[in-house]
Design a protein around this motif. Structure first.
Motif, short mmCIF file in Angstrom:
data_model
loop_
_atom_site.label_atom_id
_atom_site.label_comp_id
_atom_site.label_asym_id
_atom_site.label_seq_id
_atom_site.Cartn_x
_atom_site.Cartn_y
_atom_site.Cartn_z
N ARG A 40 0.97 -0.90 0.22
CA ARG A 40 0.01 0.03 0.14
C ARG A 40 0.82 1.21 0.18
N ALA A 41 0.41 2.33 -0.69
CA ALA A 41 1.18 3.52 -0.70
C ALA A 41 0.82 4.47 0.45
N GLU A 75 0.59 -1.28 -6.09
CA GLU A 75 -0.47 -2.36 -6.52
C GLU A 75 0.18 -3.57 -7.42
N PHE A 87 1.85 -1.45 -14.31
CA PHE A 87 1.47 -1.13 -15.73
C PHE A 87 2.03 -2.01 -16.82
N ILE B 541 -3.80 -6.64 -9.89
CA ILE B 541 -4.59 -5.61 -9.19
C ILE B 541 -5.81 -5.58 -9.82
N ILE B 549 -7.08 -1.08 -14.14
CA ILE B 549 -6.26 0.01 -13.82
C ILE B 549 -5.97 0.68 -14.96
N GLN B 550 -6.03 2.37 -14.91
CA GLN B 550 -5.72 3.11 -15.90
C GLN B 550 -4.50 3.83 -15.71
N LYS B 551 -3.88 4.64 -16.89
CA LYS B 551 -2.67 5.16 -16.95
C LYS B 551 -2.29 6.03 -15.64
N ASP B 552 -3.37 6.60 -15.07
CA ASP B 552 -3.08 7.31 -14.01
C ASP B 552 -3.51 6.88 -12.57
N ALA B 553 -3.45 5.55 -12.61
CA ALA B 553 -3.89 4.54 -11.37
C ALA B 553 -5.37 4.85 -10.89
N PHE B 555 -9.44 3.91 -12.08
CA PHE B 555 -10.10 2.65 -12.55
C PHE B 555 -11.03 2.78 -13.25
N LYS B 601 -10.05 4.55 -6.73
CA LYS B 601 -10.21 3.16 -5.97
C LYS B 601 -11.06 3.30 -4.80
N LYS B 793 -8.25 0.42 -0.32
CA LYS B 793 -7.53 1.51 -0.23
C LYS B 793 -6.63 2.34 -1.19
N GLY B 794 -6.74 3.45 -1.50
CA GLY B 794 -5.62 3.88 -2.42
C GLY B 794 -4.48 4.12 -1.50
N SER B 795 -4.00 5.45 -1.55
CA SER B 795 -2.78 5.99 -0.84
C SER B 795 -3.38 6.58 0.44
#
Lengths: 124, 808
Positions: A40-41, A75, A87, B541, B549-553, B555, B601, B793-795
């Motif tokens: 987790r970040a 992730e 990615f 993920i 998941i997309q290019k900017d994290a 969804f 997320k 949970k994201g960040s």
């Protein structure tokens, strides 16, 4: 001790100066806050750190941002001491931050558990 | 021995590499290079100019290489004089190097014809990496460009300029383009192809003046025509840099005269590359220069005392303006009595020609289609006898499939012409474990010249990486567990392995290779349905949070829309959710449903709850969609109820996981508006029934599905589809799409097994797929029951107050 000041940077007096580099340890979360085997970040000051909780109990911490296209390493899939970026599957050594895919290296942070909490050590 | 090399281009640097490979300890090497860089691949400069490669990626020897190999490089220092008596080379900044042996590798410079105005700003030559940068910089503000010179380099410059958004005109003095490689017919064909790419071509045109005030504004041709331009590239050929060698007294003509040992008129001085003249020839292509470098290294180090360079037969394969061209010898060198074989197909811009003398090919070209190039060029280089059926050289033998057929290629045929690497050498290093284009190039240099053979190298890998006997890992289901799928499944069942960790412990000595985890997780689900320990950390993920998941994290959320049919209420719910959560983009997908893009997320569970629709599984290796066209519900052409069949299929098989994604469709009549014939499983209504087709694709691979069977009812269709799906799950490799699977097994075999039940497994297949269907749970229900509090949970931001409080 006087009340802690609200400070924007991490230049507070450090516990160890060792090589003359100021270091600070920060409690980021309970160990259970991270699902086992995942990462987790955490935004800590100016850093965004991915903290991984390995099956077997060890903790690892590294910069969250993949140098390729900025993927969130927290992730990724962890295994055999490495993590794969979600990615494009760039592969990094968890202990050293070295990349297996292209010659580069990302920053790692010393991290430990104490009484069920995760502590990350940052250098100012 | 102290060797000094004047020149750090491709020939000089390769000569140094060859010398070091033979006698690293016995030599001390110093180099002068007038460009302030390491050695780079000049052939790829056109890629740098057109933006398809970064300048950094074309370096063959960066500055660090010289340091690592103890080669003293005076980069950016031109050598200005050579004192042959004292054996010293002087650089322009005063640096001097003594030598035992001197090598000239001074290369060439672009020839600039004496046209008035050639020194105006906006006029460029195209030879160095700095030239590329200057041209790219200037081209920004320009509308029109002229390139003087319609040879290979001029055409590459034209292509590069096009990508900077300028209109390009190429001016060539000869009657046709590429007069070195082509003849009139071929040159005209090429010009036509280029006109189709919006590049203007003017031939039989000499430039008499370059016009403009404080920058170039146009060129004037001999017939008075003025071509306006704001940027001008001059590419009229090259001249060998021989002034320094002439000044110090060496014998020169068009180049420094050297013998078969690359030695000049001075016994301690040698030459290599574009600056030398050998047996009357001055070469400008890379393969001869590399041959010369090899011989030079053999001679200087004594590695092979009889090494001799005897000249090169110039066969090259390259791409000019994206058009493939193989060229041998000079087409213009035709004598009376020669046999001329040619083929011209103007519609596709294809032109092929051979000049045969005494049963040998003395010159040839293949323009626009080079399938037969490997065999033809190999024959040419070996000076072999031409086959009786000359067409074989132009088109390949009838038994060869289209394209460079790597399997029928001779072992000693060249895969890489620039670096002279044979097919057998490539197969050899593949056998040593090098199974990527990069790693193969790393040890053989194949693919590091013009780069045109990289596709062929990849074909070698695909053809041979799995066939080398000591490497059974090609058949393993996942990279780190040494079992093919059938055996792996048997071991998992036999040993009761119910988690990914258990599989690693039992079958891979506990080594938990991350790349193997998703495949194992998928396999376990197929085997055990819901009776296994679902370790979420072994999932990708997308499968942890059931979104893509997309290019900017962020969804993407795609709710299920059975058969592509929705209701106003569903649409309102989707719209409301999009508003409430400020979803940046709502998009209709190719799968006939709606996609909410840019979702955070943490918002996923609430969005799922508020949508009240199940997951569309748009993010995973599972059943995706069943598209439909409307059929007998409304369509006047409909012959079957495609919508209700499509909905039944989608309801039944939603979420079933497979080795890769599975897309299906049902069309209401043979007009096939749901495009069922390019789906993994496609159903088409016909009079009296349904055609079931499998193995289609319309993505990066396009393949028409094969007809499996025709059935009468919805129930029969669903049963057959289920059997195919289960058979695919049990027998396909991980990440093998049905198009590969069906082609591999063959539709006849599939029909035998699934329709005729030749292996008596249909009962088993029906049972297994039913068990998967029964075990289906909508993953979006985890909104109510997450697998872990931090699942979504994201960040986390560690607040500054807390930060200060915990600093010790």
């Amino acid at each position: 001790m006087s009340a802690p000041a609200i400070i924007a940077d991490l230049a507070r007096p450090a516990t160890r100066t060792g090589l003359g580099v100021k270091q600070t340890e920060v409690r980021v979360a309970a160990v259970d806050a991270i699902p086992i085997g995942e990462g987790r970040a955490f935004h800590v000051g100016e850093h965004t750190i991915a903290i991984f909780r390995l099956r077997g109990g060890a903790l690892r911490a590294m910069d969250n941002v993949c140098p390729h296209r900025g993927g969130p390493l927290s992730e990724g899939i962890v295994g055999a001491g490495t993590v794969l970026c979600p990615f494009h599957a760039w592969k990094f050594e968890l202990a050293t931050g070295e990349c297996h895919t292209e010659p580069c290296k990302i920053r790692t942070f010393p991290v430990r558990e104490e009484h069920g909490a995760i502590f990350v050590r940052l250098s100012a | 021995m102290k060797i000094v090399v004047i020149g750090n281009g491709m020939a000089g640097a390769r000569a140094v590499e060859e010398i070091l490979a033979r006698d690293r300890d016995g030599v001390e090497i110093a180099m002068f290079g007038d460009e302030p860089y390491g050695n780079y691949n000049r052939i790829l400069l056109s890629n740098v100019l057109n933006g398809s490669q970064d300048a950094r990626s074309i370096f063959l020897n960066n500055l660090a290489w010289y340091v690592e190999n103890d080669v003293t490089l005076h980069a950016g220092v031109r050598a200005v004089s050579v004192d042959r008596d004292a054996r010293v080379v002087h650089g322009e900044n005063g640096i001097a190097e003594t030598y035992d042996t001197l090598v000239f590798a001074t290369g060439s410079r672009p020839f600039v014809p004496p046209i008035a105005g050639a020194d105006k700003p906006g006029v460029f030559v195209f030879r160095t990496v700095d030239d590329c940068a200057r041209i790219a910089d200037w081209a920004g503000g320009c509308e029109n460009a002229v390139v003087i010179g319609g040879g290979l380099l001029g055409l590459e410059a034209a292509r590069g300029l096009m990508t900077h958004g300028v209109d390009v005109t190429v001016v060539e003095a000869a009657p046709y383009l590429m007069p070195q490689q082509l003849d009139a017919e071929g040159g005209v064909m090429l010009a036509r192809t280029m006109e189709q790419m919006n590049v203007r071509v003017v031939t039989r045109a000499t430039t008499t003046a370059i016009l403009g005030g404080d920058r170039v504004e146009g060129v004037q041709l001999a017939d008075g025509t003025v071509l306006p331009c704001e940027i001008l590239v001059i590419s009229c050929g090259i001249r060998a840099n021989i002034e320094l060698s002439r000044d110090c007294g060496l014998a020169t003509e068009r180049g420094i005269l050297v013998d078969d040992r690359m030695q000049s008129s001075d016994p301690s001085i040698y030459g290599v590359g574009e600056c030398v003249q050998h047996r009357g020839m001055v070469y400008g292509l890379v393969a001869p220069l590399y041959d010369q470098a090899r011989v030079l290294a053999d001679v200087l180090t004594g590695a092979s005392a009889d090494a001799r360079y005897t000249g090169s037969r110039l066969a090259t394969k390259l791409k000019v303006m994206g058009v493939e061209l193989a060229s041998m010898g000079r087409l213009a060198d035709v004598l009376p009595g020669d046999e001329v074989v040619s083929y011209c197909e103007p519609g596709r811009g294809v032109y092929k020609k051979l000049i045969i003398r005494n049963e040998k090919v003395v010159a040839g070209c293949l323009l626009g289609e080079t399938d037969s190039a490997p065999a033809l060029m190999s024959l040419y280089e070996k000076n072999g006898m031409a086959p009786e059926r000359r067409a074989d050289l132009l088109f390949g033998k009838p038994s060869q499939a289209g394209g460079d057929d790597i399997l029928t290629m001779e072992p000693d045929a060249l895969v890489c012409n620039c670096n002279q690497v044979t097919k057998s050498r490539i197969v050899e290093v593949i056998g040593q474990g090098k199974t990527s284009v990069l790693s193969i190039g790393g040890c053989t240099k194949a693919g590091s010249g013009c780069g045109g053979c990289r596709g062929l190298i990849q074909q070698c890998i695909e053809a041979f990486a799995g066939n080398i006997p000591p490497d059974p890992s090609a058949h393993w289901y996942v990279p780190a567990v040494p079992y093919a799928k059938a055996e792996l499944t048997a071991e998992i069942r036999k040993r009761g392995l119910r988690s990914v960790s258990a599989v690693f412990d039992a079958l891979a000595s506990g080594k938990d290779d991350p790349a193997s985890k998703p495949g194992l997780a998928s396999l376990l689900k197929s085997i055990w349905h819901d009776q296994y320990e679902d370790e979420r950390d072994s999932r990708f993920i997308n499968d942890r949070v059931h979104a893509n998941i997309q290019k900017d994290a962020t969804f993407s959320v795609v709710p299920r829309m059975y058969g592509g049919i929705t209701t106003p209420d569903e649409l309102r719910r989707i719209a409301d959710v999009a508003d409430r959560y400020n979803v940046p983009m709502v998009k209709v997908t190719g799968g006939q449903r709606l996609d909410l893009l840019g979702v955070k997320k943490e918002d996923l569970p609430n969005i799922w709850k508020e949508l009240g629709m199940p997951s569309g599984h748009a993010y995973t290796k599972a059943f995706r969609t069943c598209k439909t066209c409307v059929g007998t519900d409304f369509c006047r052409y409909g012959v079957g109820d495609s919508t209700s069949l499509g909905i039944k299929i989608e309801r039944r098989f939603q979420g079933v996981e497979f080795p890769h994604k599975v897309k299906t469709a049902v069309s209401g009549c043979p007009r096939n508006c749901a495009e069922a014939t390019v789906k993994d499983i496609g159903v088409v209504a016909v009079e009296g029934g349904w055609e079931i087709m499998v193995g289609g694709a319309a993505g990066s691979k396009v393949r028409a599905a094969d007809l499996l069977a025709r059935v009468g009812t919805h129930e029969e269709a669903i049963q057959l589809i289920g059997r195919f799906m289960q058979y695919y799950r049990e027998n396909a490799r991980y990440l093998e799409r049905t198009y590969g699977f069906v082609e591999r097994l063959g539709i006849a075999h599939l029909r035998d097994v699934l329709v005729n039940d030749s292996e008596a497994i249909c009962v088993h297949l029906d049972k297994e797929i039913q068990a998967s269907v029964d075990a289906f749970v909508d993953p979006w229900l985890e909104a109510e029951q997450p697998t872990h509090p931090a699942q979504f949970k994201g960040s986390t931001v560690i607040p500054l107050v807390e930060l200060a409080a915990t600093i010790r």
